[in-house]
Structure formats: C-alpha cells, structure tokens
Design a protein around this motif. Sequence first.
Motif, PDB file in Angstrom:
ATOM      1  N   UNK A  10      15.557  -0.010  14.176  1.00 11.80           N
ATOM      2  CA  UNK A  10      16.467  -0.211  15.495  1.00 11.80           C
ATOM      3  C   UNK A  10      18.128  -1.327  14.706  1.00 11.80           C
ATOM      4  N   UNK A  11      17.429  -2.364  14.042  1.00  4.77           N
ATOM      5  CA  UNK A  11      18.569  -2.396  13.507  1.00  4.77           C
ATOM      6  C   UNK A  11      19.687  -1.620  12.156  1.00  4.77           C
ATOM      7  N   UNK A  12      19.115  -0.412  11.822  1.00  3.76           N
ATOM      8  CA  UNK A  12      19.978  -0.113  11.224  1.00  3.76           C
ATOM      9  C   UNK A  12      21.038   0.974  12.141  1.00  3.76           C
ATOM     10  N   UNK A  13      19.847   0.941  12.797  1.00  2.00           N
ATOM     11  CA  UNK A  13      21.074   2.074  14.055  1.00  2.00           C
ATOM     12  C   UNK A  13      22.103   1.008  15.167  1.00  2.00           C
ATOM     13  N   UNK A  14      21.671  -0.058  14.790  1.00  3.99           N
ATOM     14  CA  UNK A  14      22.829  -1.274  15.496  1.00  3.99           C
ATOM     15  C   UNK A  14      23.900  -1.391  14.103  1.00  3.99           C
ATOM     16  N   UNK A  15      23.395  -1.310  12.888  1.00  6.73           N
ATOM     17  CA  UNK A  15      24.795  -1.697  11.595  1.00  6.73           C
ATOM     18  C   UNK A  15      25.446  -0.166  11.965  1.00  6.73           C
ATOM     19  N   UNK A  16      25.019   0.960  12.340  1.00  6.94           N
ATOM     20  CA  UNK A  16      25.752   1.974  12.288  1.00  6.94           C
ATOM     21  C   UNK A  16      26.633   2.338  13.475  1.00  6.94           C
ATOM     22  N   UNK A  17      25.925   1.993  14.700  1.00  2.00           N
ATOM     23  CA  UNK A  17      27.034   1.647  16.239  1.00  2.00           C
ATOM     24  C   UNK A  17      27.812   1.166  15.884  1.00  2.00           C
ATOM     25  N   UNK A  18      27.796  -0.530  15.826  1.00  2.35           N
ATOM     26  CA  UNK A  18      28.781  -1.405  15.264  1.00  2.35           C
ATOM     27  C   UNK A  18      30.100  -0.633  14.351  1.00  2.35           C
ATOM     28  N   UNK A  19      29.673  -0.410  13.131  1.00  2.69           N
ATOM     29  CA  UNK A  19      30.062  -0.102  11.705  1.00  2.69           C
ATOM     30  C   UNK A  19      31.286   1.176  11.871  1.00  2.69           C
TER      31      UNK A  19
END
Length: 223
Positions: A10-19
Amino acid sequence: MARTVWDSSVGKKAVMAVSGIVMLLYLVVHMIGNLKIFFGPGEFNHYAHWLRTLGEPFMHYEWTLWLIRVVLVAAVVAHAVSAYQLSRRDLRARPSKYVHKKPRASYATRTMRWGGVILGLFIVWHLLDLTTGTVHAGGFQEGHPYQNVVDTFSTWYGNVVYIVAMLALGLHVRHGFFSAAQTLGAGSRTRNRALRAVADVLALLLTAGFVAVPVGVMTGVVS
C-alpha cells in the motif's frame, strides 16, 4: 514509520500515486510552455530564459530551475523504484499463471511496464538532446532553444523517437491517473466514470499538445 510504510505494498502504491501526480503536473506546465514555440523564436527563447530567472532576485540565477529538476528526479526515481518493486513482489506472489484466464485488460494497462521503460529511455535521450546537446543533431546552440528544437525535429529519427514516446505517455497517463485516484481514495462508484473521463481527456490533450511541436516543424509551420 516511514520504513514500515515503504515496505508495504500500500505504501509503495501511495508513493507511485503521489510521484505520478507530481510528474503529471509538470507535464501539463511543460506542454503549455512547449506550445509557445508556435509564437516564434522570440517568444520561445524568452520563455526559456524566464525559466532560468524564475524567483529572482530572491533566488539566484537558475536556482529555481535546479530545484524543480531535483524534485522531478526524486519523483521519477521514487516512481520507477516503487513500480519495479511492486512488479517483482507481484511475480513472487504468483510464480505460475492462473488456471482460469483473467478478463482481458485494456491496452494501456497491459503496456504500463513497457511504457514506463520507453519513457525512462526517452527522458535520457531528451536531456542529452535538448539540455546538454550531447546527441543533438545540427550543432547545439546554447541559449537558442527554438533553433535546437527545430534541428531535432528536422530529422526523421528525432520525430520517430519523440512521437512514439508521446504515444506511450498518453497510454501511461490514461491508466496511471485513474489508478492514482483509486490508490489515494478519490474513487467511488459515483466518481469513477468522471475520473475515467478526466484521465482520457488528460491523456489526449497531453499527447496532442506534445506531438503538435514535431508536426509543426515537419509541416513548416515552425521553421
């Protein structure tokens, strides 16, 4: 806490989304700036100079531009690393194919990984071509971005590389924007249709806006 978040899917997906959103905002601004080339060399070169003096006198010459570059590099690296790690994690979790085939995904979904690779390679070529002039055709002229752009798109390979990359960008944005919205909790049954429409419009506008420049050079509108 940061390490715990990063280690989770979930954290990696959030990083992908924000970036991804950071890069998308940059692309919109960059496209608008690129379209200034249709107003002539004076307008386009002045815009390029303005980017280097942005924030003066509080900021020194090119400091704001370098700050933007650092943020973009951080966003690209974060996006690429999280995408790669999520992909590897997905393969480890499912080493063999499903017995029953999943419904056929959209072309954009199925080409997200290859599209990301194409865009990564394009960014390197684009910087070496129009920023450093290392692979530029026709003799790179520092401080003359208008002429440098015309030189690049006066070659067949410059047009092919750029247009293929922009088509990949359109597909990437179309799928990525909707996925980012879902990851960040913006999606719902009532909003998903609107989000898909926004993704389609963004992808179309960005692709058309960026491709308009090489087409303008090829047709002699920009010369």
